[in-house]
Design an enzyme around this catalytic site. Sequence first.
Site, PDB file in Angstrom:
ATOM      1  N   CYS A  13       0.841  -1.191   0.000  1.00 54.03           N
ATOM      2  CA  CYS A  13       0.000   0.000   0.000  1.00 54.03           C
ATOM      3  C   CYS A  13       0.880   1.246   0.000  1.00 54.03           C
ATOM      4  CB  CYS A  13      -0.869   0.034   1.247  1.00 54.03           C
ATOM      5  SG  CYS A  13      -1.902  -1.421   1.426  1.00 54.03           S
ATOM      6  N   ARG A  38       4.435   0.298  -6.452  1.00 53.31           N
ATOM      7  CA  ARG A  38       4.284  -0.623  -5.315  1.00 53.31           C
ATOM      8  C   ARG A  38       3.143  -1.613  -5.541  1.00 53.31           C
ATOM      9  NH1 ARG A  38       6.577   2.312  -0.634  1.00 53.31           N
ATOM     10  NH2 ARG A  38       5.124   1.362   0.790  1.00 53.31           N
ATOM     11  N   TRP A  85      -3.356  -2.259  -1.558  1.00 50.60           N
ATOM     12  CA  TRP A  85      -3.208  -3.610  -2.046  1.00 50.60           C
ATOM     13  C   TRP A  85      -3.860  -4.512  -0.995  1.00 50.60           C
ATOM     14  CZ3 TRP A  85      -0.759  -8.136  -0.582  1.00 50.60           C
ATOM     15  CH2 TRP A  85      -0.883  -9.142  -1.549  1.00 50.60           C
ATOM     16  N   ASN A 109      -0.865   1.532   6.136  1.00 51.13           N
ATOM     17  CA  ASN A 109      -0.078   0.531   5.432  1.00 51.13           C
ATOM     18  C   ASN A 109       0.450  -0.435   6.498  1.00 51.13           C
ATOM     19  OD1 ASN A 109       1.618  -0.874   3.764  1.00 51.13           O
ATOM     20  ND2 ASN A 109       3.170   0.742   3.633  1.00 51.13           N
ATOM     21  N   GLY A 110       0.291  -1.726   6.301  1.00 47.68           N
ATOM     22  CA  GLY A 110       0.804  -2.672   7.300  1.00 47.68           C
ATOM     23  C   GLY A 110      -0.311  -3.537   7.861  1.00 47.68           C
ATOM     24  N   GLU A 490      23.642 -19.049   6.710  1.00 46.26           N
ATOM     25  CA  GLU A 490      23.355 -17.754   6.088  1.00 46.26           C
ATOM     26  C   GLU A 490      24.082 -16.618   6.822  1.00 46.26           C
ATOM     27  OE1 GLU A 490      22.361 -16.308   3.599  1.00 46.26           O
ATOM     28  OE2 GLU A 490      21.554 -14.369   4.176  1.00 46.26           O
ATOM     29  N   LYS A 494      26.734 -14.118   5.109  1.00 38.64           N
ATOM     30  CA  LYS A 494      26.562 -12.663   5.147  1.00 38.64           C
ATOM     31  C   LYS A 494      27.828 -11.992   5.649  1.00 38.64           C
ATOM     32  CE  LYS A 494      23.911 -12.000   3.407  1.00 38.64           C
ATOM     33  NZ  LYS A 494      22.896 -12.618   2.593  1.00 38.64           N
ATOM     34  N   GLU A 497      30.781 -12.332   3.061  1.00 43.36           N
ATOM     35  CA  GLU A 497      30.701 -11.622   1.783  1.00 43.36           C
ATOM     36  C   GLU A 497      30.859 -10.113   1.920  1.00 43.36           C
ATOM     37  OE1 GLU A 497      27.160 -12.118  -0.647  1.00 43.36           O
ATOM     38  OE2 GLU A 497      25.870 -12.120   1.088  1.00 43.36           O
ATOM     39  N   HIS A 513      33.048 -33.071  15.338  1.00 42.55           N
ATOM     40  CA  HIS A 513      33.596 -33.861  14.238  1.00 42.55           C
ATOM     41  C   HIS A 513      34.634 -33.097  13.433  1.00 42.55           C
ATOM     42  CE1 HIS A 513      30.671 -36.920  15.208  1.00 42.55           C
ATOM     43  NE2 HIS A 513      29.778 -35.963  15.294  1.00 42.55           N
ATOM     44  N   LYS A 612      25.426  -8.876  -8.096  1.00 38.53           N
ATOM     45  CA  LYS A 612      24.076  -9.074  -7.565  1.00 38.53           C
ATOM     46  C   LYS A 612      23.385 -10.218  -8.290  1.00 38.53           C
ATOM     47  CE  LYS A 612      20.565  -8.110  -4.973  1.00 38.53           C
ATOM     48  NZ  LYS A 612      20.659  -8.719  -3.625  1.00 38.53           N
TER      49      LYS A 612
HETATM   50  C1  AGP Z   1      23.540 -13.342  -1.070  1.00 40.54           C
HETATM   51  O1  AGP Z   1      23.889 -12.436  -0.115  1.00 40.54           O
HETATM   52  C2  AGP Z   1      24.448 -13.485  -2.200  1.00 40.54           C
HETATM   53  N1  AGP Z   1      24.806 -12.260  -2.766  1.00 40.54           N
HETATM   54  C3  AGP Z   1      24.219 -14.636  -3.142  1.00 40.54           C
HETATM   55  O2  AGP Z   1      24.528 -15.787  -2.414  1.00 40.54           O
HETATM   56  C4  AGP Z   1      22.834 -14.821  -3.796  1.00 40.54           C
HETATM   57  O3  AGP Z   1      21.894 -15.177  -2.826  1.00 40.54           O
HETATM   58  C5  AGP Z   1      22.929 -15.896  -4.886  1.00 40.54           C
HETATM   59  O4  AGP Z   1      23.829 -15.462  -5.876  1.00 40.54           O
HETATM   60  C6  AGP Z   1      21.610 -16.232  -5.502  1.00 40.54           C
HETATM   61  O5  AGP Z   1      21.063 -15.157  -6.191  1.00 40.54           O
HETATM   62  P1  AGP Z   1      19.564 -15.162  -6.629  1.00 40.54           P
HETATM   63  O6  AGP Z   1      18.729 -15.216  -5.423  1.00 40.54           O
HETATM   64  O7  AGP Z   1      19.377 -13.874  -7.405  1.00 40.54           O
HETATM   65  O8  AGP Z   1      19.337 -16.376  -7.496  1.00 40.54           O
END
Ligand code: AGP
Length: 617
Positions: A13, A38, A85, A109-110, A490, A494, A497, A513, A612
């Site tokens: 929204c 949106r 929405w 909104n929410g 994850e 994070k 990277e 192990h 990305k």
């Molecule tokens: C996540 O922080 C990364 N940059 C990377 O692992 C990403 O999730 C991966 O390349 C998959 O991308 P996608 O979701 O666009 O398919």
Amino acid sequence: MGWGTERNGIGMCGIVGILGKSTVATNLVDALRRLEYRGYDSAGIATVEDGSLERRRAEGKLRNLERRLNDEPLAGRTGIGHTRWATHGRPTERNAHPHMTAKVSVVHNGIIENFRALRAELEAKGHVFETDTDTESVVHLITDEMQKGLPPVDAVREALQHLEGAFALGIIFAGHDDLMIAARKGSPLAIGYGAGEMYLGSDAIALAPFTDTITYLEEGDWAVLTRNGAEIHDLEGAIVERPVVKSVASALLVDKGNHRHFMAKEIHEQPEVISHTLANYIDMAAGRVNFPDLGIALDSIDRVTISACGTAYYAGLVAKYWIERIARVPVEIDVASELRYREAPLPPNGLALLVSQSGETADTLATLRYCRANGQRIASIVNVRTSTIARESHTVLPTLAGPEIGVASTKAFTCQLSVLACLALAIGRARGVLDRDAEAAHVKALTEIPRHVAGIVRHESQFVSIAQELSKARDVLYLGRGTSYPIALEGALKLKEISYLHAEGYAAGELKHGPIALIDDNVPVIVVAPEDDLFDKTISNMQEVAARGGQIILISDAAPHKVACKVAAHIEMPSVGTIATPLLYAVPTQLIAYHTAVIMGTDVDQPRNLAKSVTVE
Ligand code: AGP
């Protein structure tokens, strides 16, 4: 293509408001047009006209609202507008915003989580509700306070105390031509400053034609706007100063708001985008999952195959736990770069789930094609709905995260989890292994997530001191069990990277192990340990770490006295339903990584060597 791609208007929204020098209706519609990206399925505006509240609303596109306004113009100089929405109740004119009584009009909104209880209470007092929306409970709540004699500002202050959920509000009042109140809890809001005029918008983009001088409300803020300016109150009610910034929104469709990096903005957007993603798969009014037809009978699926890369793969790994545990269907999961070449046999009546933010990841796309060629029904969970993976799927299950600019995925991950949680519930229900009460309890836990995420980001400062310690480390370990294991993976991804620190995630039971050899008093160990049925086992692993001098950073909802182990830091989490846990526990790991990277001075949004969208093998 399935339901997910055919449906129009999926989104969030939009809110606008103007205290103008002259009639505002046209400018309100212009501002709403800038929020069209949106997504919406109805729209409306309300103004204060000769002391009374007047509104026009219409189903569908803004041109329908414009037609209404041509036939029946609105003359007020003070007004609010909304693109809706639909979440609670169908996208009809009756349910379109603004909602109002004779005294007050509200755009929202929410999600108001406790709207049922509020509605029952207010109806018992004689308030008559006209819509199916959660928003109307806000309108009557404020009206109720005003009927007790409170002036508008006090009535809103009082009403806000009773609202649970994550939301943004814009409010105007009959008899008050120079007053608008805005409130932010979870969903963003920007105030714009003009010459003798003031503006309100879901983002600076909406306000770009009128002003580039913007204040972004912070979490928990509420603001009293007059044509002379804005008085901003924080969560505790104290009057606060917030920075006034020059927005670049007119040049750029996505801007950073008042954040230093897109990644920070995207972490903070999570209450809003998780709300909207959940609302796409849950009938909020009924408290049940409302999942699109996947073109395959959910009760006949013999096996689910999940594949993805990086963060999206970890979302899939959480889903494996959910689908096996809640829906009792076996799940095969592998990273796409392996599954595509493994020549894995796939069952005749199988469902393949491909998870991807960009929808363009080369390995994921190749795996999709392999699964499709091997007779699988293909459903993709993507953020970019025009992407190749979306186009080549039988059904698209969109995440409604909005554009994710930071290379490190944050809000896309929690939105992927939101869709996958709903899918697990839908399969469980279809197979008759999830009864109505259990489904309702899971749905309730999911709808409470946005509020809890907002609570975590509100206490962001605690992550800075943890990050300071981590920035001195060479290696960092993350441990977790059950759905906390993928969250540990994850969290480590994070951190590595964006900070370039070496970090690894392990299933806590694997510690003995091998990885335990790494532990000494220079190794921080981040333990993701909700107080669930595996908690005691994880505590034992923590004791093994502590005995070797490892510095434990615990992320847990367990009361400190239950943590029978020395910890260097304890990030205290709210207790939530088990299905909500991974979504919530991902957020501290994001904030730890973010602040560590900031301290280390890396390029947070565009870390070295990373793209990305990985469109090559
Ligand atoms: C996540 O922080 C990364 N940059 C990377 O692992 C990403 O999730 C991966 O390349 C998959 O991308 P996608 O979701 O666009 O398919």
